[in-house]
Design an enzyme around this catalytic site. Structure first.
Site, PDB file in Angstrom:
ATOM      1  N   SER A  17      50.472  46.856  31.463  1.00 27.62           N
ATOM      2  CA  SER A  17      51.726  47.595  31.659  1.00 27.62           C
ATOM      3  C   SER A  17      52.369  47.297  33.016  1.00 27.62           C
ATOM      4  CB  SER A  17      51.466  49.101  31.551  1.00 27.62           C
ATOM      5  OG  SER A  17      52.657  49.796  31.884  1.00 27.62           O
ATOM      6  N   LYS A  68      51.836  57.122  20.560  1.00 30.76           N
ATOM      7  CA  LYS A  68      53.238  57.565  20.502  1.00 30.76           C
ATOM      8  C   LYS A  68      53.489  58.664  19.466  1.00 30.76           C
ATOM      9  CE  LYS A  68      55.673  53.765  22.636  1.00 30.76           C
ATOM     10  NZ  LYS A  68      56.803  52.861  22.619  1.00 30.76           N
ATOM     11  N   ASP A 104      62.973  54.960  24.450  1.00 32.54           N
ATOM     12  CA  ASP A 104      62.978  53.547  24.042  1.00 32.54           C
ATOM     13  C   ASP A 104      64.317  53.109  23.429  1.00 32.54           C
ATOM     14  OD1 ASP A 104      60.469  52.816  24.936  1.00 32.54           O
ATOM     15  OD2 ASP A 104      59.471  53.260  23.032  1.00 32.54           O
ATOM     16  N   GLY A 130      60.535  43.576  11.837  1.00 36.53           N
ATOM     17  CA  GLY A 130      59.459  44.452  12.314  1.00 36.53           C
ATOM     18  C   GLY A 130      59.629  45.862  11.789  1.00 36.53           C
ATOM     19  N   TYR A 220      58.873  40.718  26.078  1.00 36.14           N
ATOM     20  CA  TYR A 220      59.251  40.281  27.431  1.00 36.14           C
ATOM     21  C   TYR A 220      58.125  39.544  28.157  1.00 36.14           C
ATOM     22  CZ  TYR A 220      57.034  44.665  28.785  1.00 36.14           C
ATOM     23  OH  TYR A 220      56.139  45.697  28.943  1.00 36.14           O
ATOM     24  N   GLY A 241      63.593  41.293  26.372  1.00 34.34           N
ATOM     25  CA  GLY A 241      63.123  42.674  26.279  1.00 34.34           C
ATOM     26  C   GLY A 241      62.862  43.373  27.604  1.00 34.34           C
TER      27      GLY A 241
HETATM   28  P1  NAP Z   1      53.612  47.834  16.592  1.00 33.61           P
HETATM   29  O1  NAP Z   1      54.068  49.235  16.376  1.00 33.61           O
HETATM   30  O2  NAP Z   1      52.170  47.512  16.595  1.00 33.61           O
HETATM   31  O3  NAP Z   1      54.337  46.908  15.489  1.00 33.61           O
HETATM   32  C1  NAP Z   1      54.134  45.512  15.494  1.00 33.61           C
HETATM   33  C2  NAP Z   1      55.116  44.873  14.530  1.00 33.61           C
HETATM   34  O4  NAP Z   1      55.031  43.456  14.665  1.00 33.61           O
HETATM   35  C3  NAP Z   1      54.817  45.173  13.056  1.00 33.61           C
HETATM   36  O5  NAP Z   1      56.036  45.244  12.358  1.00 33.61           O
HETATM   37  C4  NAP Z   1      54.003  43.937  12.647  1.00 33.61           C
HETATM   38  O6  NAP Z   1      54.077  43.646  11.280  1.00 33.61           O
HETATM   39  C5  NAP Z   1      54.743  42.864  13.398  1.00 33.61           C
HETATM   40  N1  NAP Z   1      53.970  41.646  13.622  1.00 33.61           N
HETATM   41  C6  NAP Z   1      52.864  41.513  14.386  1.00 33.61           C
HETATM   42  N2  NAP Z   1      52.443  40.225  14.369  1.00 33.61           N
HETATM   43  C7  NAP Z   1      53.312  39.549  13.576  1.00 33.61           C
HETATM   44  C8  NAP Z   1      53.414  38.189  13.167  1.00 33.61           C
HETATM   45  N3  NAP Z   1      52.548  37.271  13.577  1.00 33.61           N
HETATM   46  N4  NAP Z   1      54.448  37.833  12.361  1.00 33.61           N
HETATM   47  C9  NAP Z   1      55.336  38.763  11.955  1.00 33.61           C
HETATM   48  N5  NAP Z   1      55.284  40.057  12.276  1.00 33.61           N
HETATM   49  C10 NAP Z   1      54.289  40.454  13.110  1.00 33.61           C
HETATM   50  O7  NAP Z   1      54.178  47.288  17.984  1.00 33.61           O
HETATM   51  P2  NAP Z   1      55.530  47.690  18.725  1.00 33.61           P
HETATM   52  O8  NAP Z   1      55.293  48.803  19.656  1.00 33.61           O
HETATM   53  O9  NAP Z   1      56.611  47.818  17.719  1.00 33.61           O
HETATM   54  O10 NAP Z   1      55.730  46.393  19.619  1.00 33.61           O
HETATM   55  C11 NAP Z   1      56.232  45.187  19.073  1.00 33.61           C
HETATM   56  C12 NAP Z   1      56.639  44.273  20.229  1.00 33.61           C
HETATM   57  O11 NAP Z   1      57.672  44.904  20.966  1.00 33.61           O
HETATM   58  C13 NAP Z   1      55.507  43.998  21.219  1.00 33.61           C
HETATM   59  O12 NAP Z   1      55.614  42.664  21.643  1.00 33.61           O
HETATM   60  C14 NAP Z   1      55.809  44.935  22.370  1.00 33.61           C
HETATM   61  O13 NAP Z   1      55.363  44.452  23.612  1.00 33.61           O
HETATM   62  C15 NAP Z   1      57.326  44.930  22.335  1.00 33.61           C
HETATM   63  N6  NAP Z   1      57.906  46.155  22.909  1.00 33.61           N
HETATM   64  C16 NAP Z   1      58.775  45.988  23.912  1.00 33.61           C
HETATM   65  C17 NAP Z   1      59.341  47.091  24.491  1.00 33.61           C
HETATM   66  C18 NAP Z   1      60.289  46.897  25.623  1.00 33.61           C
HETATM   67  O14 NAP Z   1      60.526  47.834  26.383  1.00 33.61           O
HETATM   68  N7  NAP Z   1      60.855  45.706  25.751  1.00 33.61           N
HETATM   69  C19 NAP Z   1      59.052  48.383  24.018  1.00 33.61           C
HETATM   70  C20 NAP Z   1      58.161  48.512  22.941  1.00 33.61           C
HETATM   71  C21 NAP Z   1      57.583  47.369  22.410  1.00 33.61           C
HETATM   72  P3  NAP Z   1      52.994  44.281  10.231  1.00 33.61           P
HETATM   73  O15 NAP Z   1      53.504  45.646   9.945  1.00 33.61           O
HETATM   74  O16 NAP Z   1      53.060  43.351   9.103  1.00 33.61           O
HETATM   75  O17 NAP Z   1      51.672  44.274  10.943  1.00 33.61           O
END
Ligand code: NAP
Length: 282
Positions: A17, A68, A104, A130, A220, A241
């Site tokens: 983080s 969360k 968020d 996603g 990011y 991001g």
């Molecule tokens: P999450 O709740 O675990 O969800 C992950 C998502 O990614 C699910 O839809 C999953 O699909 C999909 N996924 C994972 N691997 C994949 C692949 N190889 N091909 C296609 N789809 C894939 O995670 P999250 O919190 O949404 O986070 C997702 C991303 O956003 C992370 O990289 C995180 O660091 C980033 N994020 C950034 C911020 C920011 O402030 N910029 C905030 C939150 C998150 P399935 O359902 O099929 O598993």
């Protein structure tokens, strides 16, 4: 009740983080007496952590994966945004009540508004990849702005579940429909972990996107994902991001420490430098 100006980010894992770097920067910048620390909290330790937060009157915390949604039952209330998103990412005191909110979506929208000025003029449709927490934030933020949304997720059942959560105000599409959906997209959002460090790359053909479409990757680390590189090469405006993380942090900082913080270029450069320094292979 005397609030102790000490806040945390809790999650598991949490070592990656950048939030402590951001909040510590602002504490120094504004000359405030306070602290922001990371705590690796396993699911079974969540209740114990929130009890400690209450008993010691700590100012609050950020909440990340996997807490969360599961932190909600431990709180006195959640606000309308957290209720609408079904997840909290920021916990704070309102009088004697421990409250959950979610910054968020605000971070998601403020980031693109800042990075791509005027992007929403004439824009009405978004395709979101996603169905996890980041997709939830993107959907909530874009629905609030009146966008129509198509979502595609590797696991279709999760996309349908998310659509039901948002009262079917988003349209779930399948892999075979993705190429044609992109022709109508003013905004494409990668809200999956694909393309993130240590994760497989996102596989997507961008050739159907309109030249005016904006491509937004919530990932990011790295700062410039392959998706962003590809989109830039095709002449699209892009948004990474990092700004989402920085803008959502403004909300918690003000709730805990009473100061409205600025997302300055100096702060962004500080976090960018840290990401680059820790990138694999560097
Ligand atoms: P999450 O709740 O675990 O969800 C992950 C998502 O990614 C699910 O839809 C999953 O699909 C999909 N996924 C994972 N691997 C994949 C692949 N190889 N091909 C296609 N789809 C894939 O995670 P999250 O919190 O949404 O986070 C997702 C991303 O956003 C992370 O990289 C995180 O660091 C980033 N994020 C950034 C911020 C920011 O402030 N910029 C905030 C939150 C998150 P399935 O359902 O099929 O598993």
């Amino acid at each position: 009740m005397k609030i102790i100006p000490r806040a945390f980010v809790i999650g598991h894992p949490v070592a990656h983080s950048r939030s402590p770097m951001v909040h510590s920067y602002w504490l120094r910048q504004y000359g405030l007496n306070g602290a922001y620390e990371m705590r690796d909290v396993l699911p079974y330790q969540l209740g114990e952590f929130i009890r400690e937060l209450r008993s010691k009157c700590y100012a609050g915390c950020n909440v990340t994966i996997p807490h969360k949604a599961t932190s909600i039952p431990f709180l006195d209330k959640i606000d309308a945004t957290a209720l609408a998103m079904g997840a909290v990412n920021t916990i704070y005191w309102d009088g004697d009540s421990l409250v959950g909110t979610n910054a968020d979506a605000l971070g998601f929208m403020r980031n693109i508004d800042e990075r791509c000025p005027g992007w929403a003029v004439g824009a009405s449709h978004a395709v979101i990849l996603g169905a996890g927490g980041a997709a939830r934030a993107a959907i909530y933020g874009l629905l609030e702005r009146g966008f129509t949304i198509s979502i595609f997720n590797r696991t279709a059942s999760r996309a349908h579940e998310l659509a039901r959560f948002f009262h079917n105000r988003v349209d779930v599409i399948e892999q075979a429909q993705l190429a044609s959906a992109l022709t109508a997209a003013d905004l494409l959002v990668n809200a999956t972990s694909a393309g993130m460090v240590h994760q497989p790359e996102l596989i997507i053909d961008l050739s159907n996107l309109k030249s005016t479409s904006v491509v937004y990757d919530v990932v990011y680390v790295p700062l410039e994902t392959k998706l962003i590189m590809k989109a830039k090469m095709l002449g699209h405006r892009t948004c990474d991001g990092l700004g989402m993380l920085l803008h959502q942090a403004v909300i918690g900082f003000e709730l805990w420490f009473g100061q409205k913080a600025l997302v300055s270029s100096e702060l962004r450069e500080l976090v960018e430098a840290d990401i680059r320094a820790n990138a694999p292979g560097s």
